[in-house]
Design an enzyme around this catalytic site. Structure first.
Site, PDB file in Angstrom:
ATOM      1  N   CYS A 344       0.789  -1.238   0.000  1.00  0.00           N
ATOM      2  CA  CYS A 344       0.000   0.000   0.000  1.00  0.00           C
ATOM      3  C   CYS A 344       0.826   1.296   0.000  1.00  0.00           C
ATOM      4  CB  CYS A 344      -1.015   0.001   1.129  1.00  0.00           C
ATOM      5  SG  CYS A 344      -0.568  -0.846   2.625  1.00  0.00           S
ATOM      6  N   ARG A 373       6.831 -11.254   5.283  1.00  0.00           N
ATOM      7  CA  ARG A 373       6.395 -11.080   6.665  1.00  0.00           C
ATOM      8  C   ARG A 373       7.070 -12.115   7.550  1.00  0.00           C
ATOM      9  NH1 ARG A 373      -0.086  -9.959   5.505  1.00  0.00           N
ATOM     10  NH2 ARG A 373       0.277  -8.195   4.100  1.00  0.00           N
ATOM     11  N   GLN A 391       0.702 -10.985  -3.200  1.00  0.00           N
ATOM     12  CA  GLN A 391      -0.694 -10.582  -3.011  1.00  0.00           C
ATOM     13  C   GLN A 391      -1.282 -10.116  -4.334  1.00  0.00           C
ATOM     14  OE1 GLN A 391      -0.346  -7.588   0.187  1.00  0.00           O
ATOM     15  NE2 GLN A 391      -1.780  -8.841   1.319  1.00  0.00           N
ATOM     16  N   ASP A 393      -3.007  -7.607  -5.125  1.00  0.00           N
ATOM     17  CA  ASP A 393      -3.293  -6.388  -4.388  1.00  0.00           C
ATOM     18  C   ASP A 393      -3.867  -5.294  -5.290  1.00  0.00           C
ATOM     19  OD1 ASP A 393      -3.351  -5.247  -1.937  1.00  0.00           O
ATOM     20  OD2 ASP A 393      -1.194  -5.175  -1.643  1.00  0.00           O
ATOM     21  N   HIS A 395      -5.331  -0.962  -4.852  1.00  0.00           N
ATOM     22  CA  HIS A 395      -5.710   0.174  -4.015  1.00  0.00           C
ATOM     23  C   HIS A 395      -6.468   1.180  -4.864  1.00  0.00           C
ATOM     24  CE1 HIS A 395      -2.407  -1.703  -1.766  1.00  0.00           C
ATOM     25  NE2 HIS A 395      -3.146  -1.371  -0.721  1.00  0.00           N
ATOM     26  N   LYS A 475     -12.971  -3.534   7.658  1.00  0.00           N
ATOM     27  CA  LYS A 475     -12.854  -4.306   6.420  1.00  0.00           C
ATOM     28  C   LYS A 475     -14.013  -5.280   6.265  1.00  0.00           C
ATOM     29  CE  LYS A 475      -9.876  -7.813   8.582  1.00  0.00           C
ATOM     30  NZ  LYS A 475      -8.790  -8.769   8.369  1.00  0.00           N
ATOM     31  N   HIS A 521      -8.333  -0.515   0.223  1.00  0.00           N
ATOM     32  CA  HIS A 521      -7.420  -1.640   0.020  1.00  0.00           C
ATOM     33  C   HIS A 521      -8.266  -2.846  -0.380  1.00  0.00           C
ATOM     34  CE1 HIS A 521      -4.213   0.316   2.652  1.00  0.00           C
ATOM     35  NE2 HIS A 521      -5.300   0.996   2.966  1.00  0.00           N
TER      36      HIS A 521
END
Length: 671
Positions: A344, A373, A391, A393, A395, A475, A521
Site C-alpha cells: 500500500c 512477513r 498478493q 493487491d 488500491h 474491512k 485496500h
C-alpha cells in the site's frame, strides 16, 4: 411490611425464547426452570443462555431472566460439548500420568485440545490408553460441579496440587471470584459452562499430538498438546473421521510434491516457496486471468520495489502497529531499509507522483506484489502460511461519495473471480475497530457504515466480526467454502481514511480547493501462494482443464503410432495447449495409470484405427471413455472448454462407451 416485601422477592419471572413467561422461586436452577416449561429433548440440552450468556443447567437464577436452551446444533452448544470433552480428557491424562501438569484446554473448530507440561511427547499407545480411560469416565456419568473461590484460595488450592501453570494463570486474572469444576476425579480451573455430566459425551476420538509453546511464545517451555474431537453420535464422528481422511489425501503439501508443483528447501529457508515448472504453469494461468480481468475492470497495473526506506513504514504506521510481523531492517549507506510487508505505501506514492483532480477519481491501481512477513517457524504451514508471498493487491483512491459504489463494484468483481475458480459458497463479515487502531472514532464509524451500505446495496447477508479490523480501518472479509465444507479467508476489502491523512494525499475538487481522497485496500484471492494451496486441496490436484499444467497427453499403443502421436501432440501445442506425448514401450495400462496419477484431464489414445482415420480415442480423467473423435473435433471442443474457463469437461460429459471402442480400449490396457 418486611414480611410482605420478602414474599414479593421470593419469586422471579422467567421468560422463555418463545416469549412465554413463568413465575418461579428465586434461586431456581436453569434446568429446573426449563423443566417447568416442559422443554422437549431434555437429554439434548447441554447448557442454557441466560440473558444471552451461556451458563450451566445448574446455574441458579436470583433475578428475572430470559432463558433459552443450548444444544449441539448451535455454536454455543458445540463449544460447551467439546470444552467438556477436553476436560474429561485432562482427567484421563492425570489419572494415567499423574506428573503431567495442566495448562489450557479449549474447544476449537470441529474439536478440542489440551496442553500438558510433561517430560516427554505422548506416543500413539498413550492415546489408546487415554481413550480407554475416557470411556470409563464417561461411563461413570459423574456430574460437572462448579465451585468458586477467591484468587488467593485458588492459588493455594492449585499450588498444593503442583499445578504451577494454573497458579500463573490465576495471577493474571482480574476477577474477584475464581471458578473451577469438579468431575468427581479432577478439579480444574475453568470459567465454564459445561455439560451436566460426563455421560452426556457420547462419541469421542483423540486425533494427534503436537508440541506447543506455553502461551504461544517460543521463549517459554514446550508443552505436549493432544487434539481430539467429539460428537453426539458415532455416525457423526465416523463421518467426520472420513472427512479427515479425505483432507489428508488432499493435503497440498503431499500433492504439491507428488505432482511436481512446488518445493521447499532448508538451504533457501523455511516459509519460502520454490515454484516448479508445473506449479508455475498453473500460477501463470491464474495471473494471466487476473491481469486480463483487471484491465477489463478499469484497473491500471503497477509495479513496486521489494524494499523501501524505513521512513516510509514509519509514516504508514506499520513500524508502530505491525512491527512484530516485519523482518529486521537492513543498513544501506547509513540508511535503514525495510523489506515490504505490504504494497500500500508504494501505491500511495504512485498516487502522489503528480497532482490529481476530482475528474481523475476514482483511480484503481493493481499489482501482483510480493511481500515478506516474519512468521514464527511454529506457524509456517506449506503454502498456507509462508514468509514470502504474492498478493493480488489493489488500491483504489476515490472521493467520499464514491466509496459505496466502488466497494459494491469490488464485491461483484470478487464473486465473479471466486466463481471462475469454482467457489460459490462463502460467508461475509464486517470486521470493526480493533483495540490497537489509528484514526478518529468518527472516521471509523463513517468507513464501517460505507462498507455495510455497499453490502446492503448488493443484497449480501453478512455478520459482524467485532474488533477484527486492521489498525487503519474496518474491512469486509469473505470466507470461501471448499468442496469439503472448510472455510478459508481469502478476499478482503478495507476502507482507509488514515493513510491518506498520514501521507497528505490530495485532489483538487470542483470548487478548486484541495480535498482528501479515500483509500480502499482490496485483495480478491489474497495470497497467490495460499490461494494455490486451497485450489490444490479443493480439486485434490485434479485442476480444471484451463488451469491444468498438462491439459492432454497423447499415448501411442505401440511403436507403430509414434510418429502419428507426435504429430497430434504438435498440432495441439501449435493451437496453444499444454500437451505431452507418451511414446514409451510400456503396457497401455501402466501408461494410463501414470497419466491418471498425474491428474491429466485428457488421455488421447492412438492405435492403428486412429492412425488410419486421423482420430484420437479420448479417455477423460477419472476413467470415462468418450469415444473416438477427429483431432479437429477434439481440438474445437478443447478450445471452447479452455476459452470459457469451464469447470466441467467439454468432452465426454456423459460416458460414450461405443462397444468397439470400449472393448479395444480394455484390451489395450491389459496388453
Amino acid at each position: 411490611m418486611a414480611v410482605a416485601s420478602e414474599k414479593m422477592t421470593a419469586s422471579i419471572t422467567v421468560t422463555y425464547r418463545d416469549g412465554s413467561r413463568q413465575t418461579a422461586p428465586k434461586g431456581i436452577t436453569v434446568g429446573e426452570a426449563l423443566a417447568l416449561k416442559g422443554a422437549a429433548g431434555a437429554n439434548e440440552i447441554l447448557a442454557a443462555l441466560v440473558n444471552g450468556n451461556p451458563v450451566d443447567l445448574a446455574y441458579r437464577m436470583e433475578a428475572d431472566a430470559t432463558i433459552a436452551v443450548v444444544t449441539f446444533d448451535m455454536p454455543e452448544g458445540k463449544e460447551v460439548y467439546r470444552h467438556s470433552s477436553a476436560h474429561i480428557m485432562a482427567q484421563a491424562v492425570k489419572d494415567l500420568f499423574p506428573t503431567a501438569m495442566l495448562t489450557i484446554g479449549p474447544s476449537i473448530e470441529d474439536g478440542f485440545y489440551y496442553d500438558f507440561a510433561y517430560e516427554r511427547p505422548f506416543a500413539p499407545e498413550d492415546l489408546e490408553k487415554i481413550e480407554a480411560r475416557i470411556q470409563e469416565i464417561i461411563g461413570a456419568d459423574r456430574p460437572f460441579r462448579r465451585m468458586e473461590m477467591t484468587p488467593q484460595q485458588a492459588i493455594e488450592f492449585f499450588k498444593e496440587r503442583g499445578e504451577d501453570y494454573k497458579c500463573e494463570m490465576i495471577h493474571g486474572f482480574t476477577d474477584q471470584t475464581i471458578s473451577a469444576y469438579d468431575r468427581g476425579g479432577l478439579i480444574d480451573l475453568c470459567r465454564g459452562p459445561h455439560v451436566p455430566s460426563t455421560g452426556r459425551i457420547h462419541a469421542i476420538k483423540l486425533l494427534t499430538t503436537a508440541g506447543a509453546y506455553w502461551r504461544g511464545d517460543e521463549r517459554n517451555p514446550m508443552l505436549q498438546r493432544i487434539y481430539g474431537t467429539s460428537f453426539p453420535t458415532q455416525k457423526e464422528l465416523d463421518a467426520y473421521l472420513h472427512k479427515l481422511e479425505e483432507i489428508k489425501k488432499r493435503d497440498h503439501r503431499k500433492l504439491g510434491k507428488e505432482l511436481d508443483l512446488i518445493s521447499t528447501s532448508d538451504e533457501v529457508g523455511p516459509g519460502l516457496i520454490l515454484w516448479l515448472p508445473k506449479g508455475a504453469s498453473v500460477r501463470l494461468q491464474i495471473e494471466n486471468f487476473w491481469r486480463e480481468e483487471h484491465l477489463k475492470q478499469g484497473y491500471q497495473l503497477v509495479y513496486s520495489p521489494h524494499v523501501a526506506r524505513l521512513d516510509l513504514w514509519n509514516t504508514s504506521g506499520h513500524t508502530e502497529y505491525y512491527r512484530e510481523n516485519m523482518f529486521a531492517p537492513m543498513q544501506v549507506e547509513a540508511t535503514e531499509y525495510q523489506l515490504k510487508p505490504m504494497n500500500c505505501p508504494f501505491h500511495i506514492m504512485i498516487y502522489k507522483s503528480r497532482l490529481r483532480s476530482y475528474r481523475d477519481l476514482s483511480l484503481r491501481y493493481a499489482e501482483l506484489g510480493t511481500v515478506y512477513r516474519y512468521e514464527r517457524s511454529g506457524v509456517l504451514h506449506g503454502l498456507m502460511r509462508v514468509r514470502g508471498f504474492t498478493q493480488d493487491d489493489a488500491h483504489l483512491f476515490c472521493r467520499p461519495e464514491q466509496i459505496e459504489a466502488e466497494v459494491a463494484n469490488v464485491l461483484d468483481f470478487t464473486f465473479f473471480v471466486l466463481k471462475t475458480f469454482g467457489f460459490t459458497e462463502y460467508q461475509v463479515f464486517v470486521s470493526t475497530r480493533p483495540t490497537k487502531a489509528v484514526g478518529s472514532e468518527e472516521a471509523w464509524t463513517q468507513a464501517t457504515a460505507a462498507l455495510e451500505a455497499a453490502l446492503k446495496s448488493c443484497d449480501i447477508p453478512y455478520g459482524i466480526d467485532a474488533g477484527e479490523g486492521v489498525f487503519y480501518g474496518p474491512k469486509i472479509d469473505i470466507k470461501i467454502k471448499d468442496v469439503l465444507g472448510r472455510s478459508w479467508q481469502c478476499s478482503t476489502v478495507q476502507v482507509d481514511f488514515n493513510n491518506p491523512e498520514r501521507f497528505g494525499l490530495e485532489y483538487t475538487g470542483e470548487d478548486g480547493h484541495a480535498h482528501r481522497p479515500i483509500m480502499i485496500h482490496r485483495a480478491l484471492m489474497g495470497s497467490i501462494e495460499r490461494f494455490f494451496g486451497i485450489l490444490i486441496e479443493h480439486y485434490a490436484g485434479a485442476f480444471p482443464t484451463w488451469l491444468a499444467p498438462v491439459q492432454a497427453i497423447v499415448i501411442a499403443i505401440t511403436d507403430k503410432q509414434k510418429d502419428y502421436a507426435q504429430a497430434v501432440a504438435r498440432q495441439l501445442e501449435d493451437a496453444g495447449f499444454r500437451v505431452e506425448a507418451d511414446l514409451r514401450n510400456e503396457k497401455m495400462g501402466f501408461k494410463v495409470r501414470e497419466a491418471e496419477r498425474a491428474k491429466i484431464p485428457y488421455m488421447l489414445v492412438v492405435g492403428d484405427r486412429e492412425l488410419e482415420k486421423g482420430e484420437v480415442s479420448v479417455r477423460r480423467r477419472g476413467g470415462v471413455n468418450a469415444g473416438s473423435l477427429a483431432v479437429e473435433t477434439f481440438l474445437d471442443l478443447l478450445t471452447r472448454e479452455v476459452k470459457q474457463r469451464d469447470l466441467h469437461p467439454a468432452v465426454g460429459n456423459e460416458p460414450v462407451l461405443k462397444g468397439e471402442v470400449a472393448n479395444r480400449s480394455s484390451k489395450a490396457e491389459g496388453k
